[in-house]
Design an enzyme around this catalytic site. Structure first.
Site, mmCIF file in Angstrom:
data_model
loop_
_atom_site.group_PDB
_atom_site.id
_atom_site.type_symbol
_atom_site.label_atom_id
_atom_site.label_comp_id
_atom_site.label_asym_id
_atom_site.label_seq_id
_atom_site.Cartn_x
_atom_site.Cartn_y
_atom_site.Cartn_z
ATOM 1 N N ARG A 1 1.609 -10.565 5.987
ATOM 2 C CA ARG A 1 3.127 -10.568 6.388
ATOM 3 C C ARG A 1 3.466 -10.050 7.637
ATOM 4 O O ARG A 1 4.524 -10.027 8.164
ATOM 5 C CB ARG A 1 3.915 -9.790 5.117
ATOM 6 C CG ARG A 1 3.884 -10.538 3.722
ATOM 7 C CD ARG A 1 4.455 -9.855 2.494
ATOM 8 N NE ARG A 1 5.742 -10.074 2.894
ATOM 9 C CZ ARG A 1 6.847 -9.511 2.035
ATOM 10 N NH1 ARG A 1 6.275 -8.701 0.888
ATOM 11 N NH2 ARG A 1 8.123 -9.369 2.416
ATOM 12 N N PRO B 1 0.719 -1.343 -0.029
ATOM 13 C CA PRO B 1 0.053 -0.086 0.147
ATOM 14 C C PRO B 1 1.148 1.299 0.141
ATOM 15 O O PRO B 1 1.720 1.682 0.791
ATOM 16 C CB PRO B 1 -0.822 -0.022 1.312
ATOM 17 C CG PRO B 1 -0.693 -1.582 1.762
ATOM 18 C CD PRO B 1 0.529 -2.074 1.289
ATOM 19 N N GLU B 2 0.517 2.031 -0.829
ATOM 20 C CA GLU B 2 1.270 3.365 -1.065
ATOM 21 C C GLU B 2 0.312 4.517 -0.589
ATOM 22 O O GLU B 2 -0.852 4.109 -0.132
ATOM 23 C CB GLU B 2 1.790 3.763 -2.330
ATOM 24 C CG GLU B 2 2.849 2.931 -2.755
ATOM 25 C CD GLU B 2 3.644 3.083 -3.975
ATOM 26 O OE1 GLU B 2 3.793 4.240 -4.038
ATOM 27 O OE2 GLU B 2 4.286 2.494 -4.662
ATOM 28 N N ARG C 1 21.898 18.302 -3.180
ATOM 29 C CA ARG C 1 21.928 16.911 -3.250
ATOM 30 C C ARG C 1 22.185 16.532 -4.419
ATOM 31 O O ARG C 1 21.450 16.725 -5.530
ATOM 32 C CB ARG C 1 20.691 16.377 -2.631
ATOM 33 C CG ARG C 1 20.587 16.610 -1.086
ATOM 34 C CD ARG C 1 19.278 16.073 -0.674
ATOM 35 N NE ARG C 1 19.135 16.022 0.815
ATOM 36 C CZ ARG C 1 18.654 16.833 1.848
ATOM 37 N NH1 ARG C 1 18.086 17.796 1.167
ATOM 38 N NH2 ARG C 1 18.910 16.802 3.025
ATOM 39 N N HIS D 1 -4.956 -14.699 8.953
ATOM 40 C CA HIS D 1 -4.161 -13.391 8.942
ATOM 41 C C HIS D 1 -5.076 -12.154 9.566
ATOM 42 O O HIS D 1 -4.745 -11.113 9.262
ATOM 43 C CB HIS D 1 -3.611 -12.972 7.730
ATOM 44 C CG HIS D 1 -2.868 -14.360 7.144
ATOM 45 N ND1 HIS D 1 -1.727 -14.993 7.798
ATOM 46 C CD2 HIS D 1 -3.065 -15.035 5.836
ATOM 47 C CE1 HIS D 1 -1.494 -15.821 6.898
ATOM 48 N NE2 HIS D 1 -2.055 -15.749 5.731
#
Ligand SMILES: [Zn+2]
Length: 271
Positions: A110, A2-3, A152, A91
């Site tokens: 997970r 998931p983002e 950077r 789960h």
């Protein structure tokens, strides 16, 4: 994984079902998530009402009378709103049972997800206090990107995926935003011009906004009766399209590995 758009989609999906509801009980079926769930949380929130369903980066913040539940979906976590009587499946690790007769159920094969609780301002929590500005809010601008890129030399794709500098841009959306901004992923961050920084800030907002919009449609189905998590697949420009024609110029999309992640781009459209 998931983002940010998936997490925002989840937040919008659960909001109407949880805000204003009282927590009957919180059940922890499996403590061993990314960090062990503190079982004291169950008594801390029992009987309290949920005032707000917020989000900071990829953390969902369920603000209650007693304090704030901080939930992270990890690599594989999902939330479903179901009748309390629905049998648990493999789960299913947490249940936040509500006075509506529904439960907010957390499933995570997970177990990289987490549940934490704080009675203080969640923005000051050690996990949250050093996070960069939210890309969908006003503080995230071309000027901000210009400032953080000046000294950077790191590749721009890696910079926008650094959550201390920009939150919520994962691997998919980094490639997509750079394509929209017409900037090559390997460019040293400090080589971007002011105009390019402005374009990239707009592209990141547009990419995430589109993803939230598409995800929102899918989620309405999944919060409903069937209870299946439905992470969406939006129409992408470059991600996982190696060798296929660019949707803008028709040249083949290229792929390479950058910081152990796949990067997709168009050598013709991106400078
Ligand atoms: Zn192209």
């Amino acid at each position: 994984m998931p983002e940010l758009p998936e997490v925002e989609t989840t937040r919008r999906g659960i909001e109407p079902y949880v805000v204003g509801r009282r927590i009957r009980q919180l059940l922890v079926h499996e403590r061993r998530l990314r960090w062990p769930v503190d079982t004291a949380i169950t008594s801390a929130v029992a009987g309290s009402s949920i005032r707000r369903a917020g989000r900071r980066a990829k953390y969902l913040l369920l603000e209650t009378d007693a304090g704030t539940l901080i939930l992270h979906l990890g690599m594989s976590g999902s939330l479903r709103v179901l009748p309390i009587s629905t049998p648990r499946i493999a789960h299913d690790h947490l249940d936040i049972e509500l006075d509506s007769g529904q439960t907010l159920r957390f499933n995570d094969p997970r177990r990289f997800g987490s549940l934490l609780f704080t009675t203080a301002d969640p923005e000051l929590h050690p996990l949250l206090r050093r996070l960069a500005p939210e890309p969908l809010e006003d503080g995230f601008t071309g000027d901000y990107l210009w400032k953080i890129t000046r000294r950077r030399a790191v590749a721009i794709k890696q910079l926008i995926m650094n959550s201390h500098l920009v939150v919520g841009v994962g691997n998919i959306y980094a490639s997509e935003a750079l394509f929209r901004a017409r900037i090559r992923p390997r460019r040293p961050a400090r080589s971007l011009t002011r105009t390019e920084c402005a374009r990239l800030a707009r592209a990141i907002k547009a990419t995430l906004t589109m993803a939230v919009k598409v995800g929102g449609t899918t989620l309405r189905d999944y919060v409903g009766a069937d209870g299946n998590p439905g992470y969406f697949r939006q129409k992408l420009y470059v991600y996982e399209r190696a060798g296929k024609p660019c949707r803008v110029c028709g040249k083949p999309i290229r792929k390479f590995t950058q910081g152990q992640r796949s990067t997709y781009w168009c050598a013709n459209c991106q400078k």
